[in-house]
Write a protein that holds these residues in place. Structure first.
Motif, PDB file in Angstrom:
ATOM      1  N   LEU A 118       0.860  -1.183   0.000  1.00 40.57           N
ATOM      2  CA  LEU A 118       0.000   0.000   0.000  1.00 40.57           C
ATOM      3  C   LEU A 118       0.894   1.229   0.000  1.00 40.57           C
ATOM      4  CD1 LEU A 118      -2.779  -0.948   2.583  1.00 40.57           C
ATOM      5  CD2 LEU A 118      -2.799  -1.218   0.091  1.00 40.57           C
ATOM      6  N   ILE A 119       0.737   2.054  -1.009  1.00 36.97           N
ATOM      7  CA  ILE A 119       1.591   3.239  -1.104  1.00 36.97           C
ATOM      8  C   ILE A 119       0.879   4.490  -0.607  1.00 36.97           C
ATOM      9  CG2 ILE A 119       3.006   2.299  -2.951  1.00 36.97           C
ATOM     10  CD1 ILE A 119       1.343   3.840  -4.962  1.00 36.97           C
ATOM     11  N   ASP A 120      -0.441   4.440  -0.483  1.00 39.87           N
ATOM     12  CA  ASP A 120      -1.221   5.513   0.150  1.00 39.87           C
ATOM     13  C   ASP A 120      -2.214   4.848   1.089  1.00 39.87           C
ATOM     14  OD1 ASP A 120      -0.159   7.894  -1.049  1.00 39.87           O
ATOM     15  OD2 ASP A 120      -1.170   7.319  -2.910  1.00 39.87           O
ATOM     16  N   PHE A 121      -2.385   5.438   2.263  1.00 35.79           N
ATOM     17  CA  PHE A 121      -3.282   4.830   3.252  1.00 35.79           C
ATOM     18  C   PHE A 121      -3.809   5.910   4.192  1.00 35.79           C
ATOM     19  CE2 PHE A 121      -4.083   2.959   7.419  1.00 35.79           C
ATOM     20  CZ  PHE A 121      -4.884   1.870   7.096  1.00 35.79           C
ATOM     21  N   GLU A 122      -5.104   5.825   4.475  1.00 28.29           N
ATOM     22  CA  GLU A 122      -5.718   6.742   5.439  1.00 28.29           C
ATOM     23  C   GLU A 122      -6.873   6.012   6.128  1.00 28.29           C
ATOM     24  OE1 GLU A 122      -7.481  11.311   5.731  1.00 28.29           O
ATOM     25  OE2 GLU A 122      -6.838  10.466   3.784  1.00 28.29           O
ATOM     26  N   CYS A 123      -6.864   6.076   7.447  1.00 30.16           N
ATOM     27  CA  CYS A 123      -7.891   5.383   8.217  1.00 30.16           C
ATOM     28  C   CYS A 123      -8.417   6.299   9.322  1.00 30.16           C
ATOM     29  CB  CYS A 123      -7.333   4.108   8.835  1.00 30.16           C
ATOM     30  SG  CYS A 123      -8.522   3.214   9.864  1.00 30.16           S
ATOM     31  N   SER A 124      -9.741   6.333   9.497  1.00 36.69           N
ATOM     32  CA  SER A 124     -10.385   7.091  10.574  1.00 36.69           C
ATOM     33  C   SER A 124     -11.292   6.155  11.370  1.00 36.69           C
ATOM     34  CB  SER A 124     -11.217   8.247  10.004  1.00 36.69           C
ATOM     35  OG  SER A 124     -10.382   9.194   9.362  1.00 36.69           O
ATOM     36  N   ILE A 125     -11.294   6.336  12.695  1.00 36.61           N
ATOM     37  CA  ILE A 125     -12.117   5.536  13.603  1.00 36.61           C
ATOM     38  C   ILE A 125     -13.202   6.461  14.199  1.00 36.61           C
ATOM     39  CG2 ILE A 125     -12.128   3.984  15.585  1.00 36.61           C
ATOM     40  CD1 ILE A 125     -10.350   2.993  13.346  1.00 36.61           C
ATOM     41  N   PHE A 126     -14.462   6.000  14.193  1.00 36.59           N
ATOM     42  CA  PHE A 126     -15.586   6.797  14.684  1.00 36.59           C
ATOM     43  C   PHE A 126     -16.358   6.008  15.751  1.00 36.59           C
ATOM     44  CE2 PHE A 126     -14.735   7.989  10.307  1.00 36.59           C
ATOM     45  CZ  PHE A 126     -14.730   9.378  10.345  1.00 36.59           C
ATOM     46  N   ASP A 127     -17.004   6.804  16.642  1.00 35.28           N
ATOM     47  CA  ASP A 127     -17.939   6.135  17.544  1.00 35.28           C
ATOM     48  C   ASP A 127     -19.322   6.123  16.894  1.00 35.28           C
ATOM     49  OD1 ASP A 127     -19.059   8.655  17.851  1.00 35.28           O
ATOM     50  OD2 ASP A 127     -18.242   8.986  19.842  1.00 35.28           O
ATOM     51  N   ARG A 128     -20.297   5.573  17.589  1.00 39.92           N
ATOM     52  CA  ARG A 128     -21.635   5.411  16.998  1.00 39.92           C
ATOM     53  C   ARG A 128     -22.354   6.716  16.757  1.00 39.92           C
ATOM     54  NH1 ARG A 128     -24.690   2.208  21.740  1.00 39.92           N
ATOM     55  NH2 ARG A 128     -26.437   3.651  21.693  1.00 39.92           N
ATOM     56  N   TYR A 129     -21.796   7.820  17.329  1.00 42.54           N
ATOM     57  CA  TYR A 129     -22.411   9.137  17.126  1.00 42.54           C
ATOM     58  C   TYR A 129     -21.728   9.929  16.008  1.00 42.54           C
ATOM     59  CZ  TYR A 129     -24.230   7.890  21.715  1.00 42.54           C
ATOM     60  OH  TYR A 129     -24.828   7.219  22.756  1.00 42.54           O
ATOM     61  N   GLY A 130     -20.739   9.308  15.374  1.00 41.60           N
ATOM     62  CA  GLY A 130     -20.057   9.981  14.279  1.00 41.60           C
ATOM     63  C   GLY A 130     -18.858  10.801  14.705  1.00 41.60           C
ATOM     64  N   ASN A 131     -18.466  10.724  15.955  1.00 43.87           N
ATOM     65  CA  ASN A 131     -17.289  11.459  16.422  1.00 43.87           C
ATOM     66  C   ASN A 131     -16.005  10.701  16.027  1.00 43.87           C
ATOM     67  OD1 ASN A 131     -18.831  13.475  17.891  1.00 43.87           O
ATOM     68  ND2 ASN A 131     -19.261  11.858  19.385  1.00 43.87           N
ATOM     69  N   ARG A 132     -15.091  11.419  15.420  1.00 44.54           N
ATOM     70  CA  ARG A 132     -13.833  10.759  15.026  1.00 44.54           C
ATOM     71  C   ARG A 132     -12.923  10.630  16.247  1.00 44.54           C
ATOM     72  NH1 ARG A 132     -10.004  12.464   9.958  1.00 44.54           N
ATOM     73  NH2 ARG A 132      -9.193  14.063  11.398  1.00 44.54           N
ATOM     74  N   LEU A 133     -12.593   9.389  16.578  1.00 46.86           N
ATOM     75  CA  LEU A 133     -11.785   9.118  17.763  1.00 46.86           C
ATOM     76  C   LEU A 133     -10.291   9.004  17.446  1.00 46.86           C
ATOM     77  CD1 LEU A 133     -14.024   6.364  19.404  1.00 46.86           C
ATOM     78  CD2 LEU A 133     -14.194   8.857  19.649  1.00 46.86           C
ATOM     79  N   TYR A 134      -9.998   8.570  16.225  1.00 44.06           N
ATOM     80  CA  TYR A 134      -8.588   8.326  15.906  1.00 44.06           C
ATOM     81  C   TYR A 134      -8.404   8.383  14.386  1.00 44.06           C
ATOM     82  CZ  TYR A 134      -3.902   6.233  16.330  1.00 44.06           C
ATOM     83  OH  TYR A 134      -2.550   6.015  16.297  1.00 44.06           O
ATOM     84  N   HIS A 135      -7.191   8.809  13.967  1.00 41.50           N
ATOM     85  CA  HIS A 135      -6.889   8.925  12.546  1.00 41.50           C
ATOM     86  C   HIS A 135      -5.395   8.622  12.360  1.00 41.50           C
ATOM     87  CE1 HIS A 135      -5.576  11.297   8.941  1.00 41.50           C
ATOM     88  NE2 HIS A 135      -6.637  10.699   8.426  1.00 41.50           N
ATOM     89  N   PHE A 136      -5.071   7.809  11.359  1.00 41.29           N
ATOM     90  CA  PHE A 136      -3.654   7.535  11.080  1.00 41.29           C
ATOM     91  C   PHE A 136      -3.474   7.229   9.593  1.00 41.29           C
ATOM     92  CE2 PHE A 136      -5.678   3.587  12.181  1.00 41.29           C
ATOM     93  CZ  PHE A 136      -5.068   2.583  11.444  1.00 41.29           C
ATOM     94  N   THR A 137      -2.235   7.450   9.113  1.00 43.93           N
ATOM     95  CA  THR A 137      -1.919   7.294   7.684  1.00 43.93           C
ATOM     96  C   THR A 137      -0.819   6.274   7.422  1.00 43.93           C
ATOM     97  OG1 THR A 137      -0.356   9.139   7.800  1.00 43.93           O
ATOM     98  CG2 THR A 137      -2.629   9.655   7.152  1.00 43.93           C
TER      99      THR A 137
END
Length: 458
Positions: free
Chosen positions: A376-395
């Motif tokens: 994988l040469i490009d990667f982006e991931c976001s983690i959300f709770d059930r209310y749509g709040n972004r809890l974590y993000h990493f690339t």
């Protein structure tokens, strides 16, 4: 008359080494040591004598018993030997004014001894000058030596011509690769030639500036009067190189890898999961003027994709496939070149696997939510709770989520991920799904869980 004791001693030893008759030649006259050599057995000779100047030798004695006959032969061999006049003096047969460059056959009471006498004065080495030839090839260095050092021949009993090597030495400095210093180092080189030709070649060719020192021959050296000439500085014409390739990111699931969640890629040579970072380095000898690293998709380099005019190359391979990389160094006009080792680099196809549960309870097992991936040469991931709040993000796909938000472990339950990625093979991934946190440390019990889902390329 002068008696050359050292010459006699050497002659006796030579005859004994052959296990032949004790007969030997004793030379009278002359001021230089008589050099004696034991030739190969197939010549039929017991000893070959080298006399500095036969004109200074008044006589030769041969220790014999009774019934003596002495004959001599030329290049025609012993079958054409002719009688030699001699007289008896006690236990010796004496030949007055002997002739050089001849073979002698001494027979006494059924035993025969065979000798050859070289008159070195007829083959005197002379050296006037030495310099590099005006035109050079790529594979050796030609030097021109002015002088006379023609072959010295003697003849076996059956008339076969044999050469008496002069051991003329050519000394110069050159470069050779050293694994200890990881570089080319200067060394002293000595080449030995059996006789002198107008043009001599040294191999491998000259890799650095040097002078050529020609000296000899071995007979004049033994007599303490060697000849010697030295050239002016000669510029190198030979090319050589040494190369290395070091992968600076270890992206497979090896002991050296920090990315334990990389899916193993079976490749030939170096490489693995993209991106693949490799440092290529070349060391070249002094005559190399142009440096080039070449990257091709075919092993024969018929079609070169990329060229880089430098000795050290840092390159990142981001596309799936097999690549071949080599270094080529050339001289100023491109007439000679040196080619380094060919390196094979394989970059695997992309793959993405996404787990759907983990247990951040601090027991060291499944504590971090990580994807499994390859190339994988490009990667982006976001983690959300059930209310749509972004809890974590990493690339960085080698990283993951430890189940914390604002420094605290979140409650067990269902969370959501969204991933966008691009593979080395051009595939694009857009994935979303559930993450089940089970048995967190704060809300822990003994239950564990796991599982995964595969990311699907668009």
């Amino acid at each position: 008359m002068k008696y050359n004791k050292l010459g006699i001693c050497l002659a006796l030893c030579a005859a004994c080494c052959q296990g032949m008759s004790a007969a030997s030649m004793l030379f009278y006259g002359g001021s230089k040591e008589i050099i004696s050599l034991v030739p190969e057995r197939n010549t039929g000779l017991d000893v070959v004598y080298i006399v500095y100047d036969m004109s200074a030798i008044s006589s030769v004695k041969v220790n014999v018993t009774n019934d003596v006959s002495i004959s001599r032969y030329s290049n025609l061999g012993g079958g054409f030997a002719e009688p030699v006049a001699f007289h008896i003096d006690g236990d010796y047969a004496v030949i007055d004014n002997p002739e050089g460059d001849m073979g002698y056959i001494v027979q006494s009471q059924g035993n025969a001894s065979y000798f050859w006498i070289v008159d070195y004065a007829q083959h005197m080495l002379s050296l006037s000058s030495v310099h590099a030839a005006p035109a050079q090839t790529c594979d050796d260095t030609q030097i021109l030596i002015e002088g006379d050092g023609s072959p010295i021949y003697y003849y076996s009993i059956d008339g076969r011509r044999c050469e008496l090597t002069r051991d003329i030495e050519v000394k110069y400095d050159n470069l050779e690769w050293s694994d200890d210093s990881e570089n080319f180092k200067q060394v002293s080189v000595t080449k030995t030639f059996p006789h002198l030709s107008a043009s001599e070649s040294v191999t491998p060719p000259l890799y650095c500036s040097s002078t050529f020192r020609v000296s000899g021959d071995r007979f004049l050296s033994q007599w303490g009067i060697p000849r010697e000439v030295v050239s002016e500085t000669v510029q190198p014409n030979g090319l050589d190189c040494h190369t290395s390739a070091v992968q600076t990111n270890i992206a497979d699931d090896t002991e050296d890898s920090d990315a334990s969640n990389v899916i193993k890629t079976e490749v030939t040579g170096m490489g693995g999961s993209a991106p693949v970072d490799i440092t290529f380095k070349a060391w070249a000898t002094d005559a190399v003027i142009h440096n080039e690293w070449q990257i091709a998709s075919d092993e024969q380099f018929e079609y070169i994709d990329y060229r880089f005019n430098e000795q050290t190359l840092d390159y990142t391979f981001t596309d799936e496939g097999t690549y071949y990389v080599r270094y080529v160094g050339s001289n100023s006009d491109g007439s000679c070149e040196t080619v380094g080792e060919t390196y094979t680099i394989g970059v695997g196809s992309s793959e993405l696997k996404i787990p759907n549960a983990f247990t951040p309870n601090g027991d060291g097992i499944n504590d971090v939510w990580k994807v499994s991936y390859r190339s994988l040469i490009d990667f982006e991931c976001s983690i959300f709770d059930r209310y749509g709040n972004r809890l974590y993000h990493f690339t960085d796909p080698s990283k993951g989520w430890d189940g914390k938000y604002n420094g605290k472990v979140v409650k067990p339950g269902v969370y959501f991920y969204v991933i966008e990625a691009k593979g080395a093979d051009g595939k694009r991934y857009k994935n979303g799904g559930d993450i089940n946190i089970i048995n967190s440390k704060r809300y822990g019990n003994s239950t564990t869980g796991g599982g995964s889902s595969s990311g699907s390329p668009e």
